[in-house]
Every structure is written in C-alpha cells, then in structure tokens.
Write a protein that holds these residues in place. Structure first.
Motif, PDB file in Angstrom:
ATOM      1  N   SER A  86       0.837  -1.202   0.000  1.00  0.00           N
ATOM      2  CA  SER A  86       0.000   0.000   0.000  1.00  0.00           C
ATOM      3  C   SER A  86       0.870   1.249   0.000  1.00  0.00           C
ATOM      4  N   SER A  87       0.303   2.332  -0.497  1.00  0.00           N
ATOM      5  CA  SER A  87       1.012   3.617  -0.452  1.00  0.00           C
ATOM      6  C   SER A  87       1.280   4.021   0.988  1.00  0.00           C
ATOM      7  N   VAL A  88       0.331   3.728   1.877  1.00  0.00           N
ATOM      8  CA  VAL A  88       0.517   4.062   3.294  1.00  0.00           C
ATOM      9  C   VAL A  88       1.749   3.354   3.848  1.00  0.00           C
ATOM     10  N   GLU A  89       1.941   2.097   3.494  1.00  0.00           N
ATOM     11  CA  GLU A  89       3.112   1.355   3.969  1.00  0.00           C
ATOM     12  C   GLU A  89       4.412   1.992   3.468  1.00  0.00           C
ATOM     13  N   VAL A  90       4.414   2.374   2.187  1.00  0.00           N
ATOM     14  CA  VAL A  90       5.620   2.960   1.599  1.00  0.00           C
ATOM     15  C   VAL A  90       5.915   4.320   2.221  1.00  0.00           C
ATOM     16  N   VAL A  91       4.885   5.149   2.308  1.00  0.00           N
ATOM     17  CA  VAL A  91       5.069   6.487   2.888  1.00  0.00           C
ATOM     18  C   VAL A  91       5.514   6.378   4.348  1.00  0.00           C
ATOM     19  N   GLN A  92       4.920   5.459   5.091  1.00  0.00           N
ATOM     20  CA  GLN A  92       5.304   5.282   6.497  1.00  0.00           C
ATOM     21  C   GLN A  92       6.746   4.805   6.615  1.00  0.00           C
ATOM     22  N   ALA A  93       7.175   3.942   5.687  1.00  0.00           N
ATOM     23  CA  ALA A  93       8.556   3.450   5.708  1.00  0.00           C
ATOM     24  C   ALA A  93       9.533   4.617   5.548  1.00  0.00           C
ATOM     25  N   TYR A  94       9.211   5.546   4.658  1.00  0.00           N
ATOM     26  CA  TYR A  94      10.092   6.698   4.451  1.00  0.00           C
ATOM     27  C   TYR A  94      10.011   7.697   5.597  1.00  0.00           C
ATOM     28  N   ILE A  95       8.841   7.839   6.172  1.00  0.00           N
ATOM     29  CA  ILE A  95       8.727   8.701   7.359  1.00  0.00           C
ATOM     30  C   ILE A  95       9.597   8.141   8.487  1.00  0.00           C
ATOM     31  N   ASP A  96       9.527   6.830   8.679  1.00  0.00           N
ATOM     32  CA  ASP A  96      10.335   6.194   9.733  1.00  0.00           C
ATOM     33  C   ASP A  96      11.829   6.402   9.475  1.00  0.00           C
ATOM     34  N   ARG A  97      12.217   6.269   8.212  1.00  0.00           N
ATOM     35  CA  ARG A  97      13.636   6.427   7.883  1.00  0.00           C
ATOM     36  C   ARG A  97      14.088   7.876   8.086  1.00  0.00           C
ATOM     37  N   ILE A  98      13.274   8.837   7.689  1.00  0.00           N
ATOM     38  CA  ILE A  98      13.623  10.242   7.911  1.00  0.00           C
ATOM     39  C   ILE A  98      13.786  10.518   9.404  1.00  0.00           C
ATOM     40  N   GLN A  99      12.857  10.011  10.192  1.00  0.00           N
ATOM     41  CA  GLN A  99      12.948  10.220  11.642  1.00  0.00           C
ATOM     42  C   GLN A  99      14.177   9.541  12.233  1.00  0.00           C
ATOM     43  N   GLU A 100      14.636   8.487  11.579  1.00  0.00           N
ATOM     44  CA  GLU A 100      15.822   7.760  12.044  1.00  0.00           C
ATOM     45  C   GLU A 100      17.109   8.491  11.686  1.00  0.00           C
ATOM     46  N   VAL A 101      17.180   9.053  10.456  1.00  0.00           N
ATOM     47  CA  VAL A 101      18.455   9.618   9.984  1.00  0.00           C
ATOM     48  C   VAL A 101      18.539  11.139  10.078  1.00  0.00           C
ATOM     49  N   ASN A 102      17.394  11.826  10.101  1.00  0.00           N
ATOM     50  CA  ASN A 102      17.459  13.291  10.062  1.00  0.00           C
ATOM     51  C   ASN A 102      18.171  13.906  11.273  1.00  0.00           C
ATOM     52  N   PRO A 103      18.089  13.309  12.473  1.00  0.00           N
ATOM     53  CA  PRO A 103      18.888  13.858  13.581  1.00  0.00           C
ATOM     54  C   PRO A 103      20.394  13.836  13.302  1.00  0.00           C
ATOM     55  N   PHE A 104      20.835  12.955  12.404  1.00  0.00           N
ATOM     56  CA  PHE A 104      22.249  12.904  12.025  1.00  0.00           C
ATOM     57  C   PHE A 104      22.578  13.937  10.953  1.00  0.00           C
ATOM     58  N   VAL A 105      21.711  14.027   9.910  1.00  0.00           N
ATOM     59  CA  VAL A 105      22.088  14.797   8.714  1.00  0.00           C
ATOM     60  C   VAL A 105      21.421  16.170   8.610  1.00  0.00           C
ATOM     61  N   ASN A 106      20.322  16.404   9.310  1.00  0.00           N
ATOM     62  CA  ASN A 106      19.613  17.694   9.250  1.00  0.00           C
ATOM     63  C   ASN A 106      19.321  18.096   7.802  1.00  0.00           C
ATOM     64  N   ALA A 107      18.677  17.212   7.078  1.00  0.00           N
ATOM     65  CA  ALA A 107      18.372  17.461   5.668  1.00  0.00           C
ATOM     66  C   ALA A 107      16.939  17.957   5.467  1.00  0.00           C
ATOM     67  N   VAL A 108      15.971  17.305   6.111  1.00  0.00           N
ATOM     68  CA  VAL A 108      14.563  17.714   6.008  1.00  0.00           C
ATOM     69  C   VAL A 108      14.311  18.792   7.056  1.00  0.00           C
ATOM     70  N   VAL A 109      13.925  19.989   6.597  1.00  0.00           N
ATOM     71  CA  VAL A 109      13.787  21.119   7.522  1.00  0.00           C
ATOM     72  C   VAL A 109      12.341  21.391   7.920  1.00  0.00           C
ATOM     73  N   LYS A 110      11.390  20.853   7.164  1.00  0.00           N
ATOM     74  CA  LYS A 110       9.971  20.958   7.538  1.00  0.00           C
ATOM     75  C   LYS A 110       9.242  19.789   6.898  1.00  0.00           C
ATOM     76  N   ASP A 111       8.556  19.005   7.727  1.00  0.00           N
ATOM     77  CA  ASP A 111       7.851  17.846   7.177  1.00  0.00           C
ATOM     78  C   ASP A 111       6.351  18.106   7.090  1.00  0.00           C
ATOM     79  N   ARG A 112       5.682  17.249   6.353  1.00  0.00           N
ATOM     80  CA  ARG A 112       4.219  17.247   6.242  1.00  0.00           C
ATOM     81  C   ARG A 112       3.752  15.788   6.336  1.00  0.00           C
ATOM     82  N   PHE A 113       4.269  15.109   7.350  1.00  0.00           N
ATOM     83  CA  PHE A 113       4.031  13.673   7.481  1.00  0.00           C
ATOM     84  C   PHE A 113       2.546  13.330   7.639  1.00  0.00           C
ATOM     85  N   ALA A 114       1.830  14.079   8.476  1.00  0.00           N
ATOM     86  CA  ALA A 114       0.412  13.769   8.698  1.00  0.00           C
ATOM     87  C   ALA A 114      -0.378  13.905   7.402  1.00  0.00           C
ATOM     88  N   ALA A 115      -0.131  14.998   6.667  1.00  0.00           N
ATOM     89  CA  ALA A 115      -0.833  15.203   5.397  1.00  0.00           C
ATOM     90  C   ALA A 115      -0.444  14.129   4.385  1.00  0.00           C
TER      91      ALA A 115
END
Length: 527
Positions: free
Chosen positions: A63-92
C-alpha cells in the motif's frame, strides 16, 4: 597550450594564500567529534526505485501508506544525524497515501490506466525548500523570510503531484542557493550521510543528503552552477541538469534576473537511474516532446569523449588522483563493454571556466537591466544588506547571514562595469567547439569537482572549484551526474555525463549503463 608565466604566478599565489588561511583555520578549529555512522537500511521497501514502488502500489502488492510510512520512519531515524529535512508534512502525506490506496481499490480501468494517468501514484517525494510547495516554507535559508509560506506549487512540483507523488517535506539549502555547502542561520548545517563531518553540497544539499541517506527515493532540485550535480556527487546519487528552458523554473526563490534564466535548470534527483527518465518526462510537462525521451539509444553507436581536467585554471585546484582514476575506469569499461573508442580531448578555454561563469551570470537582460545584486536579496524584504557591516557583525556573532553570503556580496563589488572581451571570446570559442564535437550523438565525461566531499566549511578556502559544473550551465548543455562507487575514504566518487543541447536522453541512457557497471548508490550505513 601551456600556462603563461603570469598564470603560473597567479595560480601559485592564489593557492599559497588559501593554503595559509586553511592551515590557520584547521589550527583554530575544535577537535573533530567522535565518528558517528548512520544506521543501515533495514526496510526492503527503501531499496526499491520509485518506478518499482509505483508498480507494486498499483498492483496492490504494497500500500502507499506502507511505503510512505517506511520513508517517514527512515527520515525520523536519519534526520537527527544529517539535518536534511527542515519541515515535514508527514500527517498530510499519510492522509494522501490513504486516498491513493482508496483510489486504487475503486479503480475499474486496470493497472495500465493508472500507469498512464498516474505513473508515480503513491510514491514519496522530497522537495528542495527553494521550490514553492503549497503550505510549506519558502525562505531559502533567509532569516528575514522565516514566515513566508508558499501558497502555490512550483510547476515541476505540481506536475509530480499530479502524477501521483506524495510530498513528505522540504529540504535544506545554502543561504539564497548561492554556495556549495547547505548551511544557513535559519535551519542550520546539513551533513553528508557517508561522513557527518563532510558537506552535503549545495545548494540542493538537503535533497542530496536525504536521498543518500535513503530517507527519500526521488527529489526535486535546481541548478545554476552545479546545485544539482555537486550534491548528487557528494552524496552518491543520480541527478540531471536538463537542457535549459525545458523544465519550468517558475515559483522558486530567489528569482532569476538579468540573463540568469538562460543558465538555470530544474531537474530530477534520485537514488536509482531508472527513475530519471520518467521523472523528467513528468517535470517537463508540455515541453517533454522537445527531448526525444521515447527514442531508443544504442550506446554502441554513440561517440564518446573524455576531458580529465580543466587544463590548469589558476582558480580551481587540480583534480585528485582518485577521481582521475575513477573516470579512467569508466573509459576502459566503456571500451571493453561496448567496443567503442573513447577519445580524450582538451579545451584550453576550460581554464577560464570560473571567469566565464561569473561574467555571464552578471550580464544584463535584453532591456539592459542588470541582475539583482546579491546584497538586495540578502536584505529582502527590506533594504539591501550592507556587506561590510554584516562582516563586522559576523565577527562578533551578530549577523543573520552566513560568511559565504557576506563574502559573495563583497565580491560583487569588485565586478567590472563591462565584461571582458577576452572572456566573452573564450566562451564563444568553447561553445562552438563543444557543440561541434558533441552534435546529436556525442557524449562527454568530465569531473564534477576536483575532490570528493570536503569537510564542513572547507570550501571557503577553495571557493571556485564549482567551476567544473558551472561552466556547463553557461554552455546550456544537459548533464547527468552519476555515482561510481566509494573511494579511499569511503566517500562517493562520480562523473558528469554531458551531451549536446536537447540530447538529454543520451546522458540518461549512459546513467543506466553506469549504474549497472559500477553499482550505483551504496547504503552509507553498510560501509
């Protein structure tokens, strides 16, 4: 053509001065923090191209929800290291993914209808913050624009959304997109996923970083001096600078002025080469027919050329041995696999790459109106910034602007009122030679930079090395940046693949070949 004595003296003096200040900078810098490493990719959904994900979503294999959630999880995992995503719209994004899954359930026309109408249906997308993405910030790292929110989508973003892509958020840039390190005083510093003490490049550095970290699969970048290609090189992913004028550059900040629109390109950035062509088809919209993207390419019938360096510019540093060796490996592999002969060529005019780029970026428009001064953009929405005053403030930690932005504003004041006829002559000669060489079936290899990703702030001491990418903007040629594995320090290697105007399909075909030959993107957490 050998360097003149004056050019040799200029080169020696420039490198001696920058090396001296670089040594002082290193002595004064605090010791490096203990090495940290990104976690390896654990979800197999993150290791598939956007093309493959879209197919699986259409077939209800995931499902698209599964794919989008997988990427949200990965961003939350790596962004504290790299500071690449500066504003998310995960809920939307999750709501939109749920709507995608509902649409697929209700679709009666079959998979082919969905593929034709919505080729990226349900696939996550990241967007450079300098692009207008409705409801997201549009500051380009400028503190005075921190409250600016985009009310519309930039045309390439709108087209990707219309094709079914689901934006997850916006990514960091250099201040006002005019530096090769993505750092500003609004969002901070973006790091390279392969080495957090290294830069991610700029100005699309946030895009390059989150793609390299497997927090995104496809993204959108812009390029007026290497802003797609340098981050893609440093972060080990693919990126394409399109032939100018094909993909719309509207609704970006800062706006172009003077003749700069002739050199700015919007284009796709991604981890997998097979996503470049479908993304470009979508982003080009009504202009896609200009690029012959449906034409089959027989690599064995192309003419290949290699330019190993710029011939010894006094402004840029020599290309490192590992990058020269990497390009030579490409040459040998092409010859062995395809039975072609790769001809090494040189253009003496390339040693003036920086001067050419700088000159043409400052030319007035058809009505004689010069481009906006960088100090004006720094002061937006108020009065222009006073660069010398900002420099004094920076010395005591009070300026809202970064050192590169301040120095660029100061550098502008050194510009001559009229362009050098000699530099104009060099550009015109280079343009003619390059177009005659490439024609409609020629491909050229050229280094993207003199070295692999440098440490944070080190480009201050080698500020003109971007000329290896910038010159190709002025020539108006399409270029695909391709990864070539990892080098001695575990950092990405790469090469620029260049073709004649409107021959973008040739460089995209070579990118597919190079991915198979050299392995493409590598998981930075698996090093």
């Amino acid at each position: 053509m050998a360097l003149s004595r004056l050019e040799k003296a200029q080169t020696w003096l420039f490198r001696a001065v920058t090396s001296f200040f670089f040594m002082i900078f290193q002595l004064l810098s605090s010791p490096a923090a203990s090495a940290r490493k990104l976690p390896p990719v654990s979800n197999p959904l993150l290791l598939q191209s956007a093309t493959q994900l879209a197919k699986k979503i259409r077939r209800k294999e995931v499902s698209s929800v599964e794919v989008v959630q997988a990427y949200i999880d990965r961003i939350q995992e790596v962004n504290p290291f790299v500071n690449a995503v500066v504003k998310d719209r995960f809920a939307a994004a999750l709501q939109e993914a749920a709507q995608v899954d509902k649409l697929i359930e209700e679709e009666t026309g079959g998979e082919d209808v969905l593929e034709d109408r919505l080729p990226l249906l349900g696939v996550p997308l990241s967007v450079k913050e300098s692009y207008s993405l409705q409801g997201m910030p549009l500051s380009t790292g400028l503190l005075s624009r921190r409250g600016v929110i985009a009310s519309v989508d930039a045309p390439p973003v709108a087209l990707l959304k219309r094709a079914g892509a689901v934006p997850l958020g916006v990514t960091n840039t250099s201040e006002l997109c005019m530096w090769l390190e993505s750092h500003n005083h609004l969002y901070g510093l973006t790091c390279n996923p392969y080495d957090l003490e290294r830069i991610a490049g700029g100005s699309s550095g946030g895009e390059g970083s989150i793609l390299g970290a497997a927090g995104a699969v496809i993204g959108v970048g812009s390029d007026i001096g290497g802003s797609i290609r340098i981050p893609c090189f440093f972060n080990g992913v693919f990126g394409h600078k399109t032939t100018p004028g094909v993909v719309s550059c509207e609704n970006q900040y800062p706006p172009t002025s003077g003749t700069q629109h002739e050199y700015l390109s919007s284009g796709p950035m991604c981890r997998y080469a097979e996503d470049l062509l479908p993304m470009l088809k979508i982003m080009a919209g009504p202009n896609a027919h200009k690029l012959s993207l449906n034409a089959a390419v027989d690599l064995k019938k192309l003419r290949f050329f290699s330019v190993p360096h710029d011939g010894g510019s006094p402004y840029s540093y020599p290309v490192s041995k590992e990058l020269l060796d990497a390009q030579e490996k490409v040459v040998k592999r092409l010859e062995a696999d395809l039975g072609v002969k790769v001809q090494e060529v040189c253009f003496p005019e390339l040693r003036y790459s920086f001067q050419i780029w700088d000159t043409y970026m400052g030319l007035p428009d058809e009505e004689g109106k010069p481009p906006l001064a960088f100090a004006e953009l720094m002061g937006e929405p108020g009065r222009p910034a006073w660069a010398f005053w900002e420099l004094l403030k920076r010395m005591v930690g009070k300026s809202e602007h970064t050192i590169p932005a301040i120095l660029l504003a100061l550098f502008e004041k050194t510009h001559l009122s009229k362009p050098s006829p000699f530099i104009i002559q060099q550009k015109e000669a280079l343009q003619k030679k390059m177009e005659e060489l490439l024609g409609t079936n020629g491909v050229l290899l050229y280094p993207p930079h003199p070295r692999v990703a440098p440490k944070h702030h080190h480009p201050l001491f080698r500020p003109f090395d971007f000329a290896y990418t910038g010159i190709l903007n002025i020539l108006g040629l399409p270029v695909t940046q391709c990864p070539l594995g990892l080098g001695e320090e575990g950092l990405p290697l790469g090469v620029q693949v260049v073709a004649g105007k409107l021959q973008d399909h040739l460089t995209l075909a070579v990118a597919l070949y190079l991915e198979k030959a050299f392995g493409g993107w590598r998981d930075p957490g698996a090093k």
